[in-house]
Design an enzyme around this catalytic site. Structure first.
Site, mmCIF file in Angstrom:
data_model
loop_
_atom_site.group_PDB
_atom_site.id
_atom_site.type_symbol
_atom_site.label_atom_id
_atom_site.label_comp_id
_atom_site.label_asym_id
_atom_site.label_seq_id
_atom_site.Cartn_x
_atom_site.Cartn_y
_atom_site.Cartn_z
ATOM 1 N N GLY A 116 0.805 -1.207 0.000
ATOM 2 C CA GLY A 116 0.000 0.000 0.000
ATOM 3 C C GLY A 116 0.837 1.255 0.000
ATOM 4 O O GLY A 116 0.297 2.354 0.112
ATOM 5 N N GLU A 172 4.757 -6.702 0.864
ATOM 6 C CA GLU A 172 4.447 -7.143 -0.513
ATOM 7 C C GLU A 172 4.217 -5.963 -1.431
ATOM 8 O O GLU A 172 3.126 -5.795 -1.971
ATOM 9 C CB GLU A 172 3.150 -7.959 -0.513
ATOM 10 C CG GLU A 172 3.112 -9.117 0.414
ATOM 11 C CD GLU A 172 1.680 -9.606 0.628
ATOM 12 O OE1 GLU A 172 0.723 -8.887 0.309
ATOM 13 O OE2 GLU A 172 1.542 -10.724 1.110
ATOM 14 N N PRO A 173 5.196 -5.117 -1.651
ATOM 15 C CA PRO A 173 4.954 -3.971 -2.520
ATOM 16 C C PRO A 173 4.871 -4.371 -3.990
ATOM 17 O O PRO A 173 5.636 -5.217 -4.459
ATOM 18 C CB PRO A 173 6.177 -3.080 -2.280
ATOM 19 C CG PRO A 173 7.229 -3.986 -1.733
ATOM 20 C CD PRO A 173 6.557 -5.171 -1.120
ATOM 21 N N GLY A 174 3.912 -3.780 -4.672
ATOM 22 C CA GLY A 174 3.835 -3.941 -6.121
ATOM 23 C C GLY A 174 4.165 -2.600 -6.749
ATOM 24 O O GLY A 174 5.258 -2.355 -7.263
ATOM 25 N N ARG A 211 -5.713 2.667 -16.140
ATOM 26 C CA ARG A 211 -5.835 3.257 -14.801
ATOM 27 C C ARG A 211 -6.612 4.581 -14.760
ATOM 28 O O ARG A 211 -7.443 4.775 -13.864
ATOM 29 C CB ARG A 211 -4.457 3.404 -14.151
ATOM 30 C CG ARG A 211 -3.752 2.059 -13.938
ATOM 31 C CD ARG A 211 -2.411 2.191 -13.250
ATOM 32 N NE ARG A 211 -2.554 2.603 -11.867
ATOM 33 C CZ ARG A 211 -2.277 3.811 -11.400
ATOM 34 N NH1 ARG A 211 -1.794 4.729 -12.220
ATOM 35 N NH2 ARG A 211 -2.459 4.109 -10.149
ATOM 36 N N TYR A 259 -9.757 3.798 -12.479
ATOM 37 C CA TYR A 259 -9.659 4.268 -11.093
ATOM 38 C C TYR A 259 -9.659 5.778 -10.981
ATOM 39 O O TYR A 259 -9.403 6.306 -9.901
ATOM 40 C CB TYR A 259 -8.330 3.833 -10.465
ATOM 41 C CG TYR A 259 -7.995 2.380 -10.465
ATOM 42 C CD1 TYR A 259 -8.826 1.453 -9.837
ATOM 43 C CD2 TYR A 259 -6.821 1.934 -11.044
ATOM 44 C CE1 TYR A 259 -8.468 0.114 -9.799
ATOM 45 C CE2 TYR A 259 -6.462 0.591 -11.010
ATOM 46 C CZ TYR A 259 -7.292 -0.309 -10.387
ATOM 47 O OH TYR A 259 -6.929 -1.620 -10.346
ATOM 48 N N CYS A 268 -13.175 3.473 -29.234
ATOM 49 C CA CYS A 268 -14.481 4.040 -29.515
ATOM 50 C C CYS A 268 -15.400 3.968 -28.306
ATOM 51 O O CYS A 268 -16.366 3.205 -28.242
ATOM 52 C CB CYS A 268 -15.073 3.388 -30.758
ATOM 53 S SG CYS A 268 -14.197 4.021 -32.202
ATOM 54 N N GLU A 269 -15.015 4.726 -27.320
ATOM 55 C CA GLU A 269 -15.726 4.966 -26.065
ATOM 56 C C GLU A 269 -15.016 6.155 -25.473
ATOM 57 O O GLU A 269 -13.871 6.417 -25.842
ATOM 58 C CB GLU A 269 -15.529 3.801 -25.084
ATOM 59 C CG GLU A 269 -16.533 2.707 -25.215
ATOM 60 C CD GLU A 269 -16.378 1.646 -24.132
ATOM 61 O OE1 GLU A 269 -16.341 2.014 -22.946
ATOM 62 O OE2 GLU A 269 -16.297 0.491 -24.498
ATOM 63 N N TYR A 307 0.512 -1.987 -13.071
ATOM 64 C CA TYR A 307 -0.874 -2.079 -13.543
ATOM 65 C C TYR A 307 -1.063 -1.346 -14.869
ATOM 66 O O TYR A 307 -2.143 -0.803 -15.146
ATOM 67 C CB TYR A 307 -1.848 -1.555 -12.464
ATOM 68 C CG TYR A 307 -1.558 -2.157 -11.104
ATOM 69 C CD1 TYR A 307 -1.801 -3.509 -10.886
ATOM 70 C CD2 TYR A 307 -0.992 -1.418 -10.079
ATOM 71 C CE1 TYR A 307 -1.498 -4.095 -9.664
ATOM 72 C CE2 TYR A 307 -0.687 -1.990 -8.849
ATOM 73 C CZ TYR A 307 -0.946 -3.326 -8.655
ATOM 74 O OH TYR A 307 -0.639 -3.894 -7.445
#
Ligand SMILES: *Cc1c(COP(=O)(O)O)cnc(C)c1O
Length: 417
Positions: A234, A275-277, A314, A318, A344-345, A372
């Protein structure tokens, strides 16, 4: 907050990543393109371990952020283990050469069959619901040590969608169900060697970690065979120059002290896992795309690039901020743009953003694209996914080819219609 290592710099009017002009990279590999800096990943790793020299701290890279085998190998060479969330990630980790005991398997909502398969491969099993805890206990008793994922009900992190510790979350076993967990463990003879929590992403306030670990300390008293406590991840990374990030050094000092006191009380030197990503790979990645069209509407100026949320979801998924610079004109007059994709959105990367004046054909560099980014990409609109390039000590290496239409069609079965 001190910035320890700057990957992307403006040097003699050109934008460079680890000394390589990004425009030379897009000329060589085309656009769109993901570029990663091995040095940045290694320096992030070092900064984290430096902050925790006082404890027996282990890093378990959350590889769902970016699973390219070469990235995994860089982290393995740094000394990291892995945090995995699917049997496929476990297998990729083993293929990259990780020792099974350095891989923790932290899935959510999967079947006992997949958990058993992971157990057969020898990785550390982290269980996040009582139903599976019971099934696993009935099948294996104390033969395979396990970790238990606790939900401490701490609301933490950037937004509700990426927060996992709150009351509505599907993750972990509620701290209020501890008595039930104890019953299952006692009845089945499960051997609990680890406790885990992961409350969310983008946590700025180190007090959240300190409160979380206090809760785990309380839970730990019930389990005498522990070998590690896993605090998940986090850590927030700066998303723009001058943006805030988690103060790892302060966290390291304060947490190490608490942890040492706890271990003394517990009567055993435990390991502390993280556990860092995002922290390890976000800033190391830059996404490069070319401006196809500059389009003035009555409401804004769109800079339309040769990519979309199929390649970097992202911002749309988000509402994430991705810092964007015009690598072709880094010192130009700033103007206000909406950077949009070609899907096309409605497909925007940035709204009302000041960027150096953009001309058609310019290369935009989108920062913090390592985590990500590629990993959540898709073939929507039947677009191939971009290639990945890794820079190691000032040299660029292609680590994933650009997809072609055939890659997309390969698994289709054409009927005789
Ligand atoms: C996603 C995830 C992480 C990594 O989170 P970041 O915010 O990328 O650091 C760590 N642990 C678990 C269990 C996860 O699901």
């Amino acid at each position: 907050m001190q910035v320890h290592f700057i990957t992307m710099v403006l040097n003699n009017d050109t934008y460079q990543i680890d000394g390589i002009d990004v425009l030379s990279l897009t000329e060589k590999y085309g656009t769109p393109l993901y570029v990663y800096s091995a040095n940045k990943i290694a320096s992030q790793y070092e900064r984290l371990t430096d902050a925790f020299t006082a404890t027996n701290m282990k890093v378990r890279y959350a590889c769902k952020a970016l699973t390219n085998l070469n990235i995994l190998k860089i982290l393995k060479n740094c000394g990291s283990g892995l945090d995995t969330v699917s049997i496929q990630e476990v297998k990729i980790g083993l293929k990259a050469g990780f020792d099974p005991q350095e891989i923790i398997f932290t899935p959510n909502g999967i079947s006992i069959a997949e958990i058993n398969e992971a157990a057969t491969l020898g990785v550390v099993i982290n269980i996040d619901n009582i139903s599976i805890l019971e099934q696993f206990g009935n099948q294996h008793g104390g033969n395979i040590p396990i970790c238990i994922r606790i939900n401490p009900h701490i609301l933490a992190g950037g937004n509700y969608q990426i927060s996992t510790g709150h009351i509505d979350s599907k993750f972990g076993i509620s701290i209020h169900q501890l008595r039930h967990v104890e019953r299952v463990v006692e009845t089945t003879g499960l051997n609990v060697t680890g406790l885990h929590m992961h409350t969310g992403s983008e946590i700025l306030d180190i007090d959240v970690f300190l409160r979380g670990v206090n809760i785990l300390f309380g839970v730990a008293e019930k389990f005498p065979n522990l070998e590690f406590l896993d605090l998940g991840s986090g850590f927030k990374v700066p998303i723009a120059p001058d943006a805030d990030s988690t103060d790892l050094e302060a966290l390291g000092t304060q947490l190490s002290e608490k942890f040492k006191d706890f271990c003394k009380e517990y009567g055993k030197e435990l390991e502390l896992w993280f556990e860092p990503g995002k922290y390890l790979v976000s800033e190391a990645g830059t996404f490069l795309a070319k401006v196809n069209v500059v389009k003035h509407t009555t409401a804004t100026v769109f800079a339309g690039i040769d990519s979309g949320f199929n390649h970097l979801i992202r911002p749309m998924f988000y509402n994430a901020y991705q810092h964007i610079v015009n690598a072709s004109n880094p010192n130009g007059v700033e103007r206000i743009y909406t950077v949009s994709g070609y899907i096309c959105e409605t497909d925007n990367f940035a709204w009302d953003r000041k960027i150096s004046e953009i001309k058609e054909g310019d290369i935009l560099a989108i920062h913090n694209a390592g985590a990500y980014g590629f990993e959540m990409s898709s073939n929507y609109n039947s677009r191939p996914r971009p290639p990945e390039v890794l820079i190691i000590n000032g040299e660029d290496h292609l680590i994933r080819k650009r997809e072609e239409l055939d890659d997309n069609l390969r698994n289709q079965i054409l009927l005789d219609l």
